[in-house]
Design an enzyme around this catalytic site. Structure first.
Site, PDB file in Angstrom:
ATOM      1  N   CYS A 237      23.282  -2.599 -35.082  1.00 28.05           N
ATOM      2  CA  CYS A 237      24.459  -3.279 -36.037  1.00 28.05           C
ATOM      3  C   CYS A 237      25.123  -2.195 -36.647  1.00 28.05           C
ATOM      4  O   CYS A 237      26.222  -2.845 -36.931  1.00 28.05           O
ATOM      5  CB  CYS A 237      23.712  -4.361 -36.497  1.00 28.05           C
ATOM      6  SG  CYS A 237      22.832  -5.486 -35.585  1.00 28.05           S
TER       7      CYS A 237
ATOM      8  N   CYS B  30      22.164  -3.694 -42.165  1.00 28.68           N
ATOM      9  CA  CYS B  30      20.860  -3.454 -41.677  1.00 28.68           C
ATOM     10  C   CYS B  30      21.140  -3.411 -40.173  1.00 28.68           C
ATOM     11  O   CYS B  30      22.081  -3.719 -39.553  1.00 28.68           O
ATOM     12  CB  CYS B  30      19.908  -4.584 -41.850  1.00 28.68           C
ATOM     13  SG  CYS B  30      20.413  -6.384 -41.297  1.00 28.68           S
TER      14      CYS B  30
END
Length: 474
Positions: free
Chosen positions: A138, A458
């Site tokens: 991500c 994250c």
């Protein structure tokens, strides 16, 4: 106050020596008051001696859409190309000025594994302009941006375009390994007998496809399952998660209706209408959200479709330059990109705690505290994940027992946190989210009168990223 002082000066006896001294004093006070009124206090710049200033000239993204909607028939490079063209249209930067292009993506299309190159060629960039693709879950476009920062800082480039793309509407679905092996061997068979022999060995289970899953290779656990356990570990209730998700959608809707999401550029989808806005922003109600069943840990989990980010298609692009180059070309940059860090931690129990570990490190690099930050833009994978990070950041016990710190860094105040919505509402095309976070931070700083923004995210694999964004002098 200045009008009161002016009135007092005009009404003093002109012949009095006291009046003359008083007049001088009042004039001095008037000057000081006026200067302070037009020159508000600013914080120190984060510029470093001997280090190039790297600026964000502009950043754009095509609308982020729920997978299976308007982008369903396209390919990833189509979306990335649209973002690049949107950036070119908005900035009018000559294509031949761009030294390098870097794109981030997670689920790669086999036919266009270097999607940066294919998108660049499709957008009309010269075939002499190098381009490569990076992947870091991500935070893939975060990595694309910082790769560009490094290239400019090292003097290799002056102008870099970074971005990210994801198309969850069409992910690669593979044959089983047994079937792939048989087919590859069959391709090398020279005689009809050899081919028939191989075909005869194929069994029904060979045809079972391997479906992609958002899961950790090392633990075989889905991110949603990890988010559920993380929420449980930090005692975050279903109610808290639903409330936070509703907050995200409500703020995103307000920002969208208020014309604040100016990074979004329209995209004329071939054969379809022009898409102009994100389609996943849907404020609901606590009652409706409460009716949904747990999505991962059943029947007692707290993570649902309503408090999770949804599968999203989208692409982003951002124009980075050295400050000298930007000014020489007549651009007014939006922001400086300053210190950044990447972190890694346990991919099982701390999979989604990247912001907790990255935030104090990037603040310490810059000599700042949480109180110095005016704007926070954190990636929202799950409501439980973001709330777990906020609790961990505000815990002395967690800091001392897991991070090796003497005390907590502190949680961001919600009035400064993701106030234009986040990934839960705007969408999360894995590889494209980082650029959205950075350009949103820059726009919020200008709109809200701040100077420092902190972007954090994250990523799968138990990794994370944090970066400091400084508003360019207005």
């Amino acid at each position: 106050m200045s009008s009161m002082l002016t009135h007092a000066i005009r009404n003093l006896p002109a012949s009095s020596a006291w009046a003359a001294r008083g007049c001088n004093l009042l004039l001095f006070l008037l000057i000081i008051t006026s200067v302070s009124a037009v020159q508000p206090k600013t914080k120190k710049t984060l510029a470093k001696s001997g280090v190039k200033n790297i600026v964000v000239v502009e950043g754009v993204r095509i609308p982020f859409l729920q997978s299976g909607t308007s982008y369903a028939d396209l390919m990833p490079h189509d979306l990335a190309r649209a973002a690049l063209q949107g950036l070119l249209n908005r900035t009018s930067v000559p294509r031949d000025v761009v030294d390098y292009i870097v794109y981030g993506t997670v689920i790669q299309e086999v036919k266009t594994s270097n999607v940066a190159r294919e998108a660049a060629l499709g957008a009309g960039f010269s075939d002499k302009t190098p381009a490569h693709t990076v992947t870091m879950a991500c935070i893939s476009s975060n990595q694309a941006m910082t790769t560009g920062v490094g290239m400019i800082a090292a003097g290799q480039c002056d102008v870099v375009v970074a971005g990210g793309v994801e198309l969850m509407s069409d992910v690669p679905i593979r044959h089983s390994r047994k079937m792939r092996k048989t087919m590859l061997t069959l391709n090398r068979a020279k005689t009809l007998g050899q081919k028939l022999s191989l075909i005869s060995k194929i069994r029904p289970d060979y045809f079972a496809p391997e479906l992609p899953a958002v899961a950790e290779f090392s633990t075989s656990e889905t991110m949603g399952h990890s988010a559920d356990r993380l929420a449980a570990a930090f005692a975050i209730s279903r109610l808290e998660q639903d409330e936070y998700a509703l907050r995200s959608h409500t703020l995103a809707k307000k920002a969208q209706d208020g014309g604040l999401l100016i990074d979004v550029v329209p995209f004329k989808v071939p054969g379809k209408d022009t898409v102009t806005k994100d389609n996943g922003i849907r404020p609901s109600s606590m009652e409706q959200m409460g009716k949904l069943k747990p999505a991962f840990v059943k029947p007692y989990g707290t993570v649902t479709a309503a408090n999770s980010s949804f599968l999203t298609d989208g692409a982003s692009a951002i124009l980075l330059m050295s400050e000298e180059k930007a000014l020489a070309m007549g651009y007014k940059p939006k922001a400086y990109l300053r210190d950044f860090v990447y972190v890694s931690q346990d991919p099982k129990d701390q999979l989604l705690l990247g912001p907790t570990y990255a935030t104090p490190k990037v603040l310490e690099k810059a000599g700042l505290t949480m109180a110095d930050i005016d704007v926070f833009e954190f990636h929202e994978a799950f409501a439980g994940q973001i709330l777990a990070n906020l609790k961990a950041m505000d815990s002395d016990w967690f800091a001392q027992n897991y991070m090796g710190r003497k005390s907590k860094v502190g949680a961001p105040p919600l009035e400064k946190f993701n106030t234009w919505g986040g990934s839960l509402s705007l969408g999360h095309p894995f590889g494209a989210t980082g650029c959205r976070l950075v350009i949103t931070a820059a726009h919020r700083l200008k709109k809200e009168g701040g100077q420092y923004g902190l972007v954090a995210a994250c990523a799968a694999g138990g990794q994370g990223h944090a970066m400091l964004v400084e508003l360019y002098p207005q």
